[in-house]
Design an enzyme around this catalytic site. Structure first.
Site, PDB file in Angstrom:
ATOM      1  N   CYS A   7      17.922  17.015  43.108  1.00 27.79           N
ATOM      2  CA  CYS A   7      18.374  18.364  43.502  1.00 27.79           C
ATOM      3  C   CYS A   7      19.515  18.195  44.503  1.00 27.79           C
ATOM      4  O   CYS A   7      20.136  17.127  44.552  1.00 27.79           O
ATOM      5  CB  CYS A   7      17.224  19.201  44.043  1.00 27.79           C
ATOM      6  N   ASN A  10      17.310  17.056  48.326  1.00 24.04           N
ATOM      7  CA  ASN A  10      16.150  16.160  48.194  1.00 24.04           C
ATOM      8  C   ASN A  10      15.096  16.439  49.273  1.00 24.04           C
ATOM      9  O   ASN A  10      14.429  15.534  49.769  1.00 24.04           O
ATOM     10  CB  ASN A  10      16.580  14.674  48.212  1.00 24.04           C
ATOM     11  N   CYS A  12      13.429  19.901  48.968  1.00 25.62           N
ATOM     12  CA  CYS A  12      12.579  20.975  48.417  1.00 25.62           C
ATOM     13  C   CYS A  12      12.191  20.720  46.956  1.00 25.62           C
ATOM     14  O   CYS A  12      11.056  20.343  46.668  1.00 25.62           O
ATOM     15  CB  CYS A  12      13.280  22.338  48.513  1.00 25.62           C
ATOM     16  N   ARG A  13      13.123  20.946  46.038  1.00 22.66           N
ATOM     17  CA  ARG A  13      12.764  20.927  44.621  1.00 22.66           C
ATOM     18  C   ARG A  13      12.471  19.537  44.087  1.00 22.66           C
ATOM     19  O   ARG A  13      11.424  19.311  43.457  1.00 22.66           O
ATOM     20  CB  ARG A  13      13.875  21.591  43.783  1.00 22.66           C
ATOM     21  N   SER A  14      13.389  18.585  44.288  1.00 22.65           N
ATOM     22  CA  SER A  14      13.164  17.268  43.672  1.00 22.65           C
ATOM     23  C   SER A  14      11.985  16.497  44.271  1.00 22.65           C
ATOM     24  O   SER A  14      11.266  15.831  43.520  1.00 22.65           O
ATOM     25  CB  SER A  14      14.445  16.422  43.628  1.00 22.65           C
ATOM     26  N   ASP A 123      16.504  27.557  43.968  1.00 25.15           N
ATOM     27  CA  ASP A 123      16.452  26.882  45.262  1.00 25.15           C
ATOM     28  C   ASP A 123      15.670  27.768  46.239  1.00 25.15           C
ATOM     29  O   ASP A 123      16.102  28.877  46.544  1.00 25.15           O
ATOM     30  CB  ASP A 123      17.889  26.672  45.758  1.00 25.15           C
TER      31      ASP A 123
HETATM   32  P1  4NP Z   1      16.784  21.321  47.607  1.00 27.70           P
HETATM   33  O1  4NP Z   1      17.004  22.556  48.604  1.00 27.70           O
HETATM   34  O2  4NP Z   1      18.134  21.053  46.978  1.00 27.70           O
HETATM   35  O3  4NP Z   1      15.793  21.855  46.650  1.00 27.70           O
HETATM   36  O4  4NP Z   1      16.293  20.180  48.462  1.00 27.70           O
HETATM   37  C1  4NP Z   1      17.993  22.590  49.591  1.00 27.70           C
HETATM   38  C2  4NP Z   1      17.764  22.002  50.784  1.00 27.70           C
HETATM   39  C3  4NP Z   1      18.717  22.060  51.780  1.00 27.70           C
HETATM   40  C4  4NP Z   1      19.903  22.712  51.549  1.00 27.70           C
HETATM   41  C5  4NP Z   1      20.141  23.311  50.334  1.00 27.70           C
HETATM   42  C6  4NP Z   1      19.181  23.233  49.339  1.00 27.70           C
HETATM   43  N1  4NP Z   1      20.866  22.805  52.565  1.00 27.70           N
HETATM   44  O5  4NP Z   1      21.881  23.468  52.353  1.00 27.70           O
HETATM   45  O6  4NP Z   1      20.675  22.213  53.642  1.00 27.70           O
END
Ligand code: 4NP
Length: 155
Positions: A7, A10, A12-14, A123
């Site tokens: 993602c 790294n 939340c989703r992945s 997200d």
């Molecule tokens: P992820 O979510 O891609 O599912 O880990 C996010 C985590 C942090 C951010 C964006 C998406 N950020 O902008 O910090």
């Protein structure tokens, strides 16, 4: 088989996709190696988002031991399948591909569950606990679909 979940951050989703698949691989004693990475470097070395860690435990899955790392070109050599959580992640990964073989490893994860629909895992980062739960349940179903599609579990 070696599977990498990717993602943006790294955190939340992945890690959750990684956590579900690891959990099932362990329960079923399957020979699948699983890891996750982010296309961005913002959160390198950090544990998964505290909301994802807390809510994942309600589903019986701990992702507390995972730490964020950035996707790198070497991952094309180290993994057989690279699952992108959304189209932006997919494009970012494809931009690093060196050849057709690298490109063919990259897939949108939700196409396992909803073939050819090119849907994205939303997200949850700026969302509520309910959004985190939705993502966790979607990733539970998508990891099951992946195992079914590869004939590793029965439908
Ligand atoms: P992820 O979510 O891609 O599912 O880990 C996010 C985590 C942090 C951010 C964006 C998406 N950020 O902008 O910090």
């Amino acid at each position: 088989m070696r599977v990498l979940m990717v993602c943006l951050g790294n955190i939340c989703r992945s890690p959750m996709a990684d956590g579900w698949l690891r959990h099932k691989v362990k329960l079923l004693d399957l020979s699948i190696e699983v890891d996750s990475a982010g296309t961005a470097n913002y959160h390198v070395g950090k544990e998964p988002d505290h909301r994802m860690r807390r809510i994942s435990l309600e589903y019986g899955v701990s992702i507390d031991e995972l730490r964020a790392r950035q996707f790198s070109v070497a991952d094309f050599d180290n993994y057989d399948v690279i699952f992108a959580m959304d189209k932006s992640n997919e494009q970012d990964i494809l931009r690093l591909a060196r050849n057709e073989n690298d490109k063919q490893k990259v897939k949108l994860f939700l196409n396992e569950l909803y073939p050819d629909q090119d849907l994205e895992v939303p997200d949850p980062y700026y969302g509520t606990d309910a959004n985190f739960k939705e993502v966790i349940e979607l990733l539970d179903q998508a990891t099951n679909a992946f195992l079914i599609n590869n004939q590793l579990i029965q439908n």
